[in-house]
Design an enzyme around this catalytic site. Sequence first.
Site, mmCIF file in Angstrom:
data_model
loop_
_atom_site.group_PDB
_atom_site.id
_atom_site.type_symbol
_atom_site.label_atom_id
_atom_site.label_comp_id
_atom_site.label_asym_id
_atom_site.label_seq_id
_atom_site.Cartn_x
_atom_site.Cartn_y
_atom_site.Cartn_z
ATOM 1 N N TYR A 157 -17.070 -4.994 -1.478
ATOM 2 C CA TYR A 157 -15.963 -5.962 -1.396
ATOM 3 C C TYR A 157 -16.484 -7.370 -1.702
ATOM 4 O O TYR A 157 -15.872 -8.132 -2.454
ATOM 5 C CB TYR A 157 -15.345 -5.892 0.005
HETATM 6 P P1 NAI Z 1 -1.979 -5.888 1.922
HETATM 7 O O1 NAI Z 1 -2.589 -4.540 2.069
HETATM 8 O O2 NAI Z 1 -0.931 -6.322 2.873
HETATM 9 O O3 NAI Z 1 -1.408 -6.066 0.438
HETATM 10 C C1 NAI Z 1 -2.122 -5.631 -0.684
HETATM 11 C C2 NAI Z 1 -1.146 -4.999 -1.654
HETATM 12 O O4 NAI Z 1 -1.877 -4.601 -2.829
HETATM 13 C C3 NAI Z 1 -0.466 -3.730 -1.088
HETATM 14 O O5 NAI Z 1 0.944 -3.847 -1.202
HETATM 15 C C4 NAI Z 1 -1.027 -2.619 -1.951
HETATM 16 O O6 NAI Z 1 -0.112 -1.550 -2.160
HETATM 17 C C5 NAI Z 1 -1.345 -3.362 -3.240
HETATM 18 N N1 NAI Z 1 -2.306 -2.642 -4.075
HETATM 19 C C6 NAI Z 1 -3.481 -2.091 -3.682
HETATM 20 N N2 NAI Z 1 -4.063 -1.476 -4.698
HETATM 21 C C7 NAI Z 1 -3.247 -1.636 -5.776
HETATM 22 C C8 NAI Z 1 -3.305 -1.211 -7.124
HETATM 23 N N3 NAI Z 1 -4.333 -0.487 -7.587
HETATM 24 N N4 NAI Z 1 -2.303 -1.554 -7.958
HETATM 25 C C9 NAI Z 1 -1.248 -2.286 -7.495
HETATM 26 N N5 NAI Z 1 -1.125 -2.694 -6.228
HETATM 27 C C10 NAI Z 1 -2.118 -2.374 -5.371
HETATM 28 O O7 NAI Z 1 -3.200 -6.897 1.937
HETATM 29 P P2 NAI Z 1 -3.321 -8.493 1.902
HETATM 30 O O8 NAI Z 1 -4.121 -8.856 3.080
HETATM 31 O O9 NAI Z 1 -2.033 -9.154 1.644
HETATM 32 O O10 NAI Z 1 -4.293 -8.643 0.631
HETATM 33 C C11 NAI Z 1 -3.951 -9.365 -0.542
HETATM 34 C C12 NAI Z 1 -5.227 -9.820 -1.189
HETATM 35 O O11 NAI Z 1 -5.910 -10.724 -0.328
HETATM 36 C C13 NAI Z 1 -6.238 -8.713 -1.490
HETATM 37 O O12 NAI Z 1 -6.823 -8.953 -2.773
HETATM 38 C C14 NAI Z 1 -7.279 -8.875 -0.386
HETATM 39 O O13 NAI Z 1 -8.534 -8.388 -0.773
HETATM 40 C C15 NAI Z 1 -7.269 -10.363 -0.213
HETATM 41 N N6 NAI Z 1 -7.775 -10.877 1.058
HETATM 42 C C16 NAI Z 1 -7.232 -10.483 2.255
HETATM 43 C C17 NAI Z 1 -7.660 -11.058 3.439
HETATM 44 C C18 NAI Z 1 -7.056 -10.748 4.763
HETATM 45 O O14 NAI Z 1 -7.603 -11.201 5.786
HETATM 46 N N7 NAI Z 1 -5.937 -10.036 4.834
HETATM 47 C C19 NAI Z 1 -8.763 -12.049 3.444
HETATM 48 C C20 NAI Z 1 -9.237 -12.414 2.124
HETATM 49 C C21 NAI Z 1 -8.764 -11.830 0.984
#
Ligand code: NAI
Length: 253
Positions: A157
């Site tokens: 990651y």
């Molecule tokens: P989340 O799990 O709520 O949303 C992520 C979305 O991406 C989901 O709806 C999922 O279905 C979609 N997704 C996953 N793989 C996919 C694919 N191959 N094609 C299309 N859609 C796909 O997570 P969140 O927290 O909103 O994450 C958003 C971004 O923020 C991610 O890139 C994550 O790595 C990043 N992030 C999250 C943090 C946190 O504390 N939640 C901290 C720092 C970065």
Amino acid sequence: MGLVDGKIAIVTGAASGMGREGARVFAREGAAHVYVVDVNVDGGNETVEMARQLGAGATFVALDVTDEDAVAATIARVVREQGRLDCAWNNAGINDISKAFHEFTKAEWDRMIAVNLSSVYWCMKHEIAQMLQQGGGAICNTSSGAGLVGAPGLPHYTAAKHGVLGLVKVAAAELNNSGIRVNAVCPGMVDTPMIRGWFASNPDLANAVLETMPGKRLLDPIEIAEAAVWLCSDGARGVSGLSMTVDAGGLNR
Ligand code: NAI
């Protein structure tokens, strides 16, 4: 006046978490149309309804962002339907269970790099090709605090999120005479389904990390979305190549 009045926007990973809030903030700030992209059909359709209630046109596209052909077809569809693509937030991503550095399998490594790094390149590639044709546009990518410092237990990651910042730096440098801006948000720990899942599987580590967060609180996803939409707006017309931490100051202690 909204921040993004009349703009055509795409948000990946918009069925949930920060991406959903991004679609809502684009809509609230006057975007003419928001494309909600995700593999999660039900969540994506819910986000579309939310964006429409805020007055924007909105369309759900079921898309796995690791599939370059499908990414290309989606950008082509946006252009066919709207004539252009002004703003893109490449935000889709996954997390994983934390383990010791040497314990990850090839399948776990490859999956993480495909979803959290290569997909960002596929999206940028096709967005930039269109933005070059139309003479401008703005892209924001979601990196992480783990794009800036190491996240123990998550080497794949961490590598992927550092890589996202590398893509931002190269694209911003190459495109600085093109009218296209490319930036990143680096969120701290945000209260989304992803982080709740990680907390459940790593309670001790998660609680230790939470102790280090300002106010000992998780960020609200809208706090990241507001920053990402601003980076995509004309208000940020002088900003490109920036890795913007949105972590309430946690990394600066
Ligand atoms: P989340 O799990 O709520 O949303 C992520 C979305 O991406 C989901 O709806 C999922 O279905 C979609 N997704 C996953 N793989 C996919 C694919 N191959 N094609 C299309 N859609 C796909 O997570 P969140 O927290 O909103 O994450 C958003 C971004 O923020 C991610 O890139 C994550 O790595 C990043 N992030 C999250 C943090 C946190 O504390 N939640 C901290 C720092 C970065």
